[in-house]
Design a protein around this motif. Structure first.
Motif, PDB file in Angstrom:
ATOM      1  N   UNK A  30       0.832  -1.209   0.000  1.00 44.86           N
ATOM      2  CA  UNK A  30       0.000   0.000   0.000  1.00 44.86           C
ATOM      3  C   UNK A  30       0.863   1.254   0.000  1.00 44.86           C
ATOM      4  N   UNK A  31       1.885   1.263   0.835  1.00 47.06           N
ATOM      5  CA  UNK A  31       2.785   2.428   0.920  1.00 47.06           C
ATOM      6  C   UNK A  31       3.498   2.673  -0.410  1.00 47.06           C
ATOM      7  N   UNK A  32       3.994   1.610  -1.020  1.00 50.01           N
ATOM      8  CA  UNK A  32       4.716   1.755  -2.291  1.00 50.01           C
ATOM      9  C   UNK A  32       3.785   2.162  -3.429  1.00 50.01           C
ATOM     10  N   UNK A  33       2.582   1.630  -3.457  1.00 53.69           N
ATOM     11  CA  UNK A  33       1.649   1.959  -4.533  1.00 53.69           C
ATOM     12  C   UNK A  33       1.153   3.403  -4.438  1.00 53.69           C
ATOM     13  N   UNK A  34       1.177   3.976  -3.250  1.00 54.28           N
ATOM     14  CA  UNK A  34       0.774   5.374  -3.098  1.00 54.28           C
ATOM     15  C   UNK A  34       1.736   6.299  -3.845  1.00 54.28           C
ATOM     16  N   UNK A  35       2.971   5.849  -4.080  1.00 53.40           N
ATOM     17  CA  UNK A  35       3.940   6.639  -4.840  1.00 53.40           C
ATOM     18  C   UNK A  35       3.460   6.903  -6.266  1.00 53.40           C
ATOM     19  N   UNK A  36       2.661   5.978  -6.801  1.00 55.54           N
ATOM     20  CA  UNK A  36       2.210   6.104  -8.189  1.00 55.54           C
ATOM     21  C   UNK A  36       1.304   7.318  -8.376  1.00 55.54           C
ATOM     22  N   UNK A  37       0.569   7.684  -7.347  1.00 55.50           N
ATOM     23  CA  UNK A  37      -0.323   8.837  -7.461  1.00 55.50           C
ATOM     24  C   UNK A  37       0.437  10.159  -7.387  1.00 55.50           C
ATOM     25  N   UNK A  38       1.703  10.097  -7.041  1.00 53.93           N
ATOM     26  CA  UNK A  38       2.538  11.299  -6.972  1.00 53.93           C
ATOM     27  C   UNK A  38       2.708  11.916  -8.362  1.00 53.93           C
ATOM     28  N   UNK A  39       2.783  11.093  -9.396  1.00 54.30           N
ATOM     29  CA  UNK A  39       2.987  11.589 -10.762  1.00 54.30           C
ATOM     30  C   UNK A  39       1.686  11.764 -11.526  1.00 54.30           C
ATOM     31  N   UNK A  40       0.680  10.965 -11.171  1.00 55.67           N
ATOM     32  CA  UNK A  40      -0.542  10.938 -11.973  1.00 55.67           C
ATOM     33  C   UNK A  40      -1.720  10.669 -11.039  1.00 55.67           C
TER      34      UNK A  40
END
Length: 113
Positions: free
Chosen positions: A21-31
């Motif tokens: 969950x923590x790592x996948x939240x990084x994806x919303x940082x760009x898009x």
């Protein structure tokens, strides 16, 4: 963003779930338009594989990575998805710029005429 986590031959512990969950939240940082993510963690003998399908506006992105360590597989998977999301975002924004520029040129030409 909704994250569905599935394990094949591996028990999904709270630590693994929190890490994904923590790592996948990084994806919303760009898009910001990431709607749904399906992550599958698989263990086959010594290989530990992480694969994910990410649903973004207009496209589904898929990546997978296999190593000896599940956490390393998840890290590499997120890096691959991050690059794909950046590429997808650049494609979308470049199409919008081309469309807007063409309309502006035709409006400028209309003013000259």
């Amino acid at each position: 963003m909704q994250i569905n986590l599935t394990g094949h031959h591996v028990e999904i512990t709270d630590a693994l779930r929190d890490y994904v969950t923590e790592k996948m939240q990084k994806l919303t940082r760009h898009f910001d338009h990431v709607t749904n993510t399906h992550v599958i963690l698989t263990v086959e003998k010594q290989n530990q594989k992480a694969e994910a399908t990410v649903h973004v506006s207009g496209k589904d992105l898929f990546a997978e990575h296999t190593t000896d360590d599940m956490y390393a597989s998840i890290d590499a998977l997120v890096d691959k998805l991050d690059r794909q999301i950046i590429k997808h975002k650049e494609k979308i924004s470049s199409h919008h710029k081309k469309t807007g520029g063409a309309r502006q040129m035709s409006a400028d030409q209309a003013e000259e005429a």
